[in-house]
Design a protein around this motif. Structure first.
Motif, PDB file in Angstrom:
ATOM      1  N   ARG A  39      27.936  28.957  -6.942  1.00 53.77           N
ATOM      2  CA  ARG A  39      26.949  27.875  -6.904  1.00 53.77           C
ATOM      3  C   ARG A  39      27.648  26.525  -6.738  1.00 53.77           C
ATOM      4  NH1 ARG A  39      22.983  28.164 -11.761  1.00 53.77           N
ATOM      5  NH2 ARG A  39      24.942  27.804 -12.877  1.00 53.77           N
TER       6      ARG A  39
ATOM      7  N   GLU B  42      27.474  23.946  -3.547  1.00 45.43           N
ATOM      8  CA  GLU B  42      27.112  22.539  -3.748  1.00 45.43           C
ATOM      9  C   GLU B  42      28.146  21.611  -3.115  1.00 45.43           C
ATOM     10  OE1 GLU B  42      26.782  22.429  -7.952  1.00 45.43           O
ATOM     11  OE2 GLU B  42      24.705  23.173  -8.003  1.00 45.43           O
TER      12      GLU B  42
ATOM     13  N   TYR C 277      27.549  22.200   0.890  1.00 43.78           N
ATOM     14  CA  TYR C 277      26.246  21.799   1.431  1.00 43.78           C
ATOM     15  C   TYR C 277      25.614  20.580   0.739  1.00 43.78           C
ATOM     16  CZ  TYR C 277      25.978  26.318   3.865  1.00 43.78           C
ATOM     17  OH  TYR C 277      26.207  27.385   4.675  1.00 43.78           O
ATOM     18  N   GLY C 278      26.068  20.299  -0.475  1.00 46.10           N
ATOM     19  CA  GLY C 278      25.383  19.282  -1.264  1.00 46.10           C
ATOM     20  C   GLY C 278      24.415  19.894  -2.252  1.00 46.10           C
ATOM     21  N   GLN C 279      23.978  21.126  -1.975  1.00 49.72           N
ATOM     22  CA  GLN C 279      23.118  21.866  -2.897  1.00 49.72           C
ATOM     23  C   GLN C 279      23.286  23.368  -2.651  1.00 49.72           C
ATOM     24  OE1 GLN C 279      18.996  20.985  -2.172  1.00 49.72           O
ATOM     25  NE2 GLN C 279      19.038  21.694  -0.061  1.00 49.72           N
ATOM     26  N   CYS C 280      22.936  24.169  -3.640  1.00 50.92           N
ATOM     27  CA  CYS C 280      23.046  25.627  -3.504  1.00 50.92           C
ATOM     28  C   CYS C 280      21.713  26.188  -3.024  1.00 50.92           C
ATOM     29  CB  CYS C 280      23.426  26.261  -4.843  1.00 50.92           C
ATOM     30  SG  CYS C 280      23.584  28.062  -4.759  1.00 50.92           S
TER      31      CYS C 280
ATOM     32  N   LYS D 196      19.227  30.471  -6.332  1.00 49.42           N
ATOM     33  CA  LYS D 196      19.125  30.245  -7.765  1.00 49.42           C
ATOM     34  C   LYS D 196      19.714  31.381  -8.596  1.00 49.42           C
ATOM     35  CE  LYS D 196      15.004  27.298  -7.496  1.00 49.42           C
ATOM     36  NZ  LYS D 196      13.597  27.108  -7.943  1.00 49.42           N
TER      37      LYS D 196
END
Length: 493
Positions: A262, A266, A269-272, A275
C-alpha cells in the motif's frame, strides 16, 4: 468421479474479469500469475471437472491482448534450484515454459532476471537466452527489501532496474516456481511506466486459497496441505473486513506484505487503488463450482494424498516431521483418516495376508482391484494388469503377457544389466503388453483401456521405485504409498 466444476464457465468468467481489470486501469495491466499456468493437477484433483490446462485456455482467449514475462531469481540459477515435481532446474524450466507457451501461440516478450548480482551462472543463462533471440532484463537486489520503502521507490531502488519493454495491454508475469520475484517485477514496471507517463495497473491471479469460500472449506484446506512445506496459512483478510465488513480468505504472506505494498503504491501513484489484498485478486473460481459437496469430497481426498506424500518425504529425506504434523492437524479439522482413501485398506489387507508388498487401484466406477507380489511381477505391475483386465472385461484367469515373454526380460535385467530385482516394473510390463498386443486380441483390448486409468487412485503398501511412480503419474494416476521400505537395505533406488 462426480463432476463438481464447470470449466467452460470458469474460462469465460475469468477472462471477462481480467478484461474488466485492464479497463479499470486505462488499458494496461501487469498481472502476477501465481501457481502453475498449464499443468495445474492440484486444481484438477480438488475440483472434479477442472482441466489441468484451464488457465492456459483462459489465457488463450486473451492471447491477442497478452504477452508473457517470465521471472526467474538469479540466485536460484546459481544454486541450481529444482522443481520438485519435474526434477529439472528452474533455468531449464524457463526454456520449457517458453516452448510450451509458444507452441500454443502465446507471445513470450521477455525474461526478467530478478535479484541479479552478477552471479556467474545467471550471466551464462542470460547470454544463452539472448543468443536464442529472447529479451532478458536485469532487476537488481535492493537492500532491506521490502521494508525500506524510501529506497525501494527511488532511483537507487526500482529506478536501478532495467525497464522491461512491453507492447500489449495485458502483461502476464509468471515464473517456474515460488520466490522468483513476480511481484517485484510487476511493481518495478509500475514505477518505470509511471515515470514515462504511462497509466497502468497491477493485479494478482492466484487460484488458491479461494477468497469467497469459507476459511475452513476443504478446498482451501487442501491448498494449505499442498503448501505445508512453505508454512503458508489461510486467514481472514483483516483489511477487507475493516474496509467492507465482508469476510474473505487470503493467505498470510499477502496479508503481511499488504501494508508495505500500500505504501509503495502511494509513493508511485499518490494513492493506493486497493483497500485489501483481496481487492488485488481477480479469481473467479468459486463461481464455476456446480456441486459443492463433490468438490468437498475431492478436496478431502487430496489432503489425505498430501499426508502420505509428506510422510514418504520425511522417510526418504530424513526430514523433520513438521510438514506431516501440519497436515495431520488439517485432517483432524476435516475429521478424516488415511483409511478413508479406499485403496489404502485394500492394499494393506492384501499385504498382511500375503506377507509381501501389495497395491490397490480404484477404478472410475468405484471398483477396487489389487495386485500382489509374485515371482514375475511387482505389486504395482500386477495391480495395473488386473485393472486393465477388469476395465476390458477380460477373465481373470487369462494371461495378458505370457511367461515366455516375461522370462527373457528378467534374464536381460539380472544377467546383463546388473539388476537385483527380477520382477518387472510398470514400464517393462507396459512395453511387454504392447508387444503382445500386436498378435493377441486380449492384450490389445487391455491396452485400449489405458486412458481410463487417468484420475484413478492407486496405493502401495511400500515406497515405490522412482520408475514405477513416474510411469503411474504419466498415466494420470493419483499415487500414494506407505512410508515403508520393502526391505532393510541402507540403499534404495
Amino acid at each position: 468421479m462426480k463432476i463438481g466444476f464447470d470449466s467452460q464457465k470458469y474460462i469465460h468468467l475469468q477472462s471477462e474479469r481480467i478484461r474488466e481489470r485492464i479497463a479499470q486501469f486505462g488499458g494496461k495491466l501487469y498481472l502476477e500469475f501465481g501457481g502453475k499456468l498449464f499443468d495445474d493437477n492440484h486444481a484438477a484433483r480438488v475440483l472434479p471437472g477442472f482441466a489441468p490446462d484451464n488457465k492456459l485456455q483462459m489465457l488463450l482467449s486473451l492471447k491477442d491482448q497478452a504477452e508473457l514475462v517470465i521471472a526467474i531469481n538469479a540466485a536460484d540459477i546459481e544454486s541450481s534450484k529444482r522443481r520438485g515435481d519435474l526434477g529439472i532446474t528452474y533455468d531449464t524450466d524457463v526454456a520449457r515454459l517458453i516452448d510450451v507457451f509458444r507452441s500454443h501461440g502465446l507471445y513470450v516478450g521477455s525474461i526478467a532476471l530478478t535479484q541479479f548480482a552478477d552471479q556467474p551462472s545467471a550471466v551464462v543463462f542470460e547470454t544463452r537466452m539472448k543468443a536464442n533471440g529472447l529479451n532478458v532484463y536485469r532487476l537488481y537486489n535492493i537492500p532491506n527489501y521490502p521494508s525500506d520503502v524510501d529506497l525501494i521507490v527511488s532511483e537507487r531502488g526500482y529506478g536501478k532496474n532495467d525497464y522491461i519493454v512491453t507492447s500489449r495491454p495485458l502483461v502476464v508475469v509468471t515464473a517456474p516456481g515460488p520466490g522468483s520475484g513476480k511481484m517485484a517485477t510487476c511493481l518495478s514496471q509500475l514505477y518505470h511506466e509511471n515515470r514515462r507517463g504511462v497509466r497502468c495497473g497491477y493485479a494478482k491471479f492466484e487460484t488458491f486459497p479461494v477468497w469467497n469460500l469459507p476459511l475452513k472449506h476443504p478446498v482451501n484446506l487442501a491448498y494449505e496441505s499442498a503448501t505445508a512445506d512453505l508454512d503458508d496459512v489461510n486467514m481472514i483478510d483483516p483489511f477487507h473486513l475493516e474496509a467492507y465488513g465482508e469476510t474473505t480468505v487470503n493467505y498470510n504472506r499477502d496479508v503481511e506484505i499488504f501494508p508495505v505494498l500500500r505504501t509503495i503504491f502511494e509513493r508511485i501513484y499518490g494513492q493506493c487503488p486497493y483497500k485489501s489484498p483481496t481487492d488485488m485478486g481477480v479469481n473467479m473460481l468459486a463461481y464455476a463450482i456446480t456441486d459443492d459437496e463433490a468438490c468437498r469430497e475431492s478436496a478431502k481426498q487430496e489432503v489425505i494424498r498430501r499426508f502420505f506424500k509428506a510422510a514418504c518425504t520425511e522417510k526418504q529425506l530424513h526430514s523433520t516431521a513438521s510438514e506431516r504434523k501440519r497436515i495431520e492437524l488439517l485432517m483432524r479439522t476435516l475429521n478424516i483418516e488415511p483409511e478413508m482413501r479406499k485403496t489404502v485398506p485394500a492394499a494393506l489387507s492384501l499385504a498382511a495376508r500375503t506377507k509381501k508388498p501389495a497395491a490397490a487401484i480404484e477404478l472410475p466406477d468405484g471398483t477396487v482391484v489389487t495386485g500382489r507380489t509374485t515371482v514375475l511381477l511387482g505389486p504395482t505391475s500386477a495391480a495395473l494388469l488386473n485393472a486393465l483386465k477388469t476395465l476390458a472385461k477380460i477373465d481373470d484367469e487369462i494371461e495378458l503377457i505370457s511367461p515366455n515373454v516375461i522370462v527373457p526380460i528378467q534374464t536381460l535385467k539380472v544377467d546383463h544389466m546388473q539388476s537385483q530385482n527380477p520382477r518387472l516394473h510398470t514400464d517393462e510390463v507396459l512395453i511387454a503388453l504392447a508387444i503382445c498386443a500386436a498378435s493377441d486380441l486380449n492384450a490389445k483390448r487391455a491396452m485400449s483401456q489405458l486412458e481410463k486409468l487417468n484420475g484413478c487412485d492407486i496405493h502401495s503398501s511400500v515406497l515405490l521405485s522412482t520408475v514405477d511412480e513416474s510411469v503411474l503419474r504419466k498415466l494420470g494416476m493419483n499415487v500414494t504409498c506407505e512410508a515403508t521400505y520393502e526391505n532393510d537395505n541402507l540403499y534404495h533406488k
